[in-house]
Design a protein around this motif. Structure first.
Motif, mmCIF file in Angstrom:
data_model
loop_
_atom_site.group_PDB
_atom_site.id
_atom_site.type_symbol
_atom_site.label_atom_id
_atom_site.label_comp_id
_atom_site.label_asym_id
_atom_site.label_seq_id
_atom_site.Cartn_x
_atom_site.Cartn_y
_atom_site.Cartn_z
ATOM 1 N N UNK A 257 -12.600 -32.167 -19.636
ATOM 2 C CA UNK A 257 -11.345 -31.894 -20.065
ATOM 3 C C UNK A 257 -11.415 -31.160 -21.276
ATOM 4 N N UNK A 258 -12.062 -31.932 -22.166
ATOM 5 C CA UNK A 258 -12.128 -31.579 -23.357
ATOM 6 C C UNK A 258 -12.890 -30.170 -23.697
ATOM 7 N N UNK A 259 -13.824 -29.950 -22.966
ATOM 8 C CA UNK A 259 -14.367 -28.414 -22.955
ATOM 9 C C UNK A 259 -13.402 -27.283 -22.660
ATOM 10 N N UNK A 260 -12.749 -27.746 -21.531
ATOM 11 C CA UNK A 260 -11.739 -26.782 -21.037
ATOM 12 C C UNK A 260 -10.694 -26.431 -22.221
ATOM 13 N N UNK A 261 -10.230 -27.302 -22.792
ATOM 14 C CA UNK A 261 -9.474 -27.402 -23.796
ATOM 15 C C UNK A 261 -9.889 -26.551 -25.088
ATOM 16 N N UNK A 266 -17.529 -33.276 -30.548
ATOM 17 C CA UNK A 266 -17.502 -34.771 -30.995
ATOM 18 C C UNK A 266 -16.097 -35.212 -30.194
ATOM 19 N N UNK A 267 -14.963 -34.366 -30.230
ATOM 20 C CA UNK A 267 -13.951 -34.999 -29.374
ATOM 21 C C UNK A 267 -13.898 -34.966 -28.205
ATOM 22 N N UNK A 268 -14.926 -33.919 -27.450
ATOM 23 C CA UNK A 268 -15.050 -34.008 -26.168
ATOM 24 C C UNK A 268 -15.653 -35.449 -25.893
ATOM 25 N N UNK A 269 -16.678 -35.559 -26.603
ATOM 26 C CA UNK A 269 -17.395 -37.169 -26.469
ATOM 27 C C UNK A 269 -16.464 -38.298 -26.555
#
Length: 304
Positions: A257-261, A266-269
């Motif tokens: 979800x973080x990658x797609x955004x 680090x935030x994706x992690x």
């Protein structure tokens, strides 16, 4: 678009007992049926987090029909390939604090059905994300994920969550992210990891084999993320574990979800850890509100 691929889905039949006596007739207190399979779990969590995905893979028989209908009820887009045999049933029995699993065998996947899958994946486009998650059916070769990656259009970002030979082969094709847990890391290299430094060492070996980023989950002990330039450690927030099923898949979904955004890694992690923890602390797969609640308690530390 995000696509999830589940080669070996299941109908998960969950039974709760007060106690279990071997060789006797046991009566359940409660029971329920759920669509199962790692990629399918990722699609369900992505939906809970507000992200659309298309669930791909193989389904067959009345069990496959059940999974398909349940996913459609959740408004999850599906494009499964139909098999003749029945999708397997996995029985998960909970008696007190003891969990026992009996996993069924998948139906036969013929050569023409496999080729149908490859043609389907050729339609993906630059910028799409493909999450390939779960075990490989016995009727498919162990390097199937590697072969799939070789045939993907340029620019498709692959996130891989599998283990054993399937992981060892596929990592050579350069997936964007892999997510072994610490047990799977030990199994892959046939070693016993003694400390966190060794965890990082073997994670970096996977990176040298081809993975761009390696996330290693360690249950309640947190997780490591090894990128091209840095190593990060993330803690797990405090909570009572109610259900371990789907926690790893939820971590993958949060990361995806973080990658797609377009968020930094680090935030994706952090999102991945929050989603995995939220599912572990819940009886069901995590919701967006549960993930947001835990995000503030996660600290990402850069390791020198």
């Amino acid at each position: 678009m995000i696509y999830t691929l589940t080669l070996n889905p299941s109908l998960d039949y969950i039974i709760q007992l007060n106690s279990f006596e071997e060789g006797r007739v046991n009566i359940s207190n409660s029971e329920h049926k759920l669509p199962g399979g790692k990629g399918i779990n990722v699609s369900q969590v992505l939906k809970n987090l507000g992200h659309e995905s298309v669930a791909l893979g193989f389904l067959g028989g009345f069990t496959g029909d059940f999974i398909h209908v349940e996913l459609l009820k959740q408004n999850i887009k599906c494009d499964f390939i139909k098999l003749e045999g029945d999708t397997r049933v996995n029985v998960k029995m909970k008696s007190g604090n003891v969990e026992t699993e009996i996993n069924g065998n998948s139906p036969e996947i013929s050569q023409d059905k496999k080729e149908e899958l490859f043609k389907q994946l050729e339609t993906l486009k630059d910028g799409d994300i493909l999450v390939m998650a779960g075990s490989v059916p016995l009727s498919l070769e162990s390097d199937i994920y590697k072969k799939i990656m070789a045939g993907l259009p340029t620019g498709v970002k692959v996130i891989l969550d599998t283990k054993g030979k399937a992981l060892g082969e596929a990592v050579k094709s350069g997936p964007y992210l892999i997510k072994p847990n610490h047990h799977e890391l030990e199994e892959l290299f046939d070693i016993k990891i003694q400390n966190k430094n060794e965890m990082i060492e073997y994670g970096k070996k996977l990176q040298k084999l081809g993975a761009k980023n390696v996330a290693i989950s360690m249950a309640g002990d947190g997780a490591f993320l090894i990128t091209e330039n840095s190593v990060y450690f993330g803690n797990v927030p405090k909570g009572i574990v109610q259900n371990s099923v789907g926690a790893g898949d939820s971590m993958v979904a949060g990361f995806t979800a973080g990658i797609s955004e377009g968020l930094n890694i680090e935030t994706c992690f952090s999102m991945g850890i929050a989603a995995g923890s939220a599912s572990a602390f819940s009886k069901n797969l995590c919701t967006l509100s549960e993930v947001k609640k835990l995000l503030k308690d996660i600290k990402i530390e850069k390791i020198n």
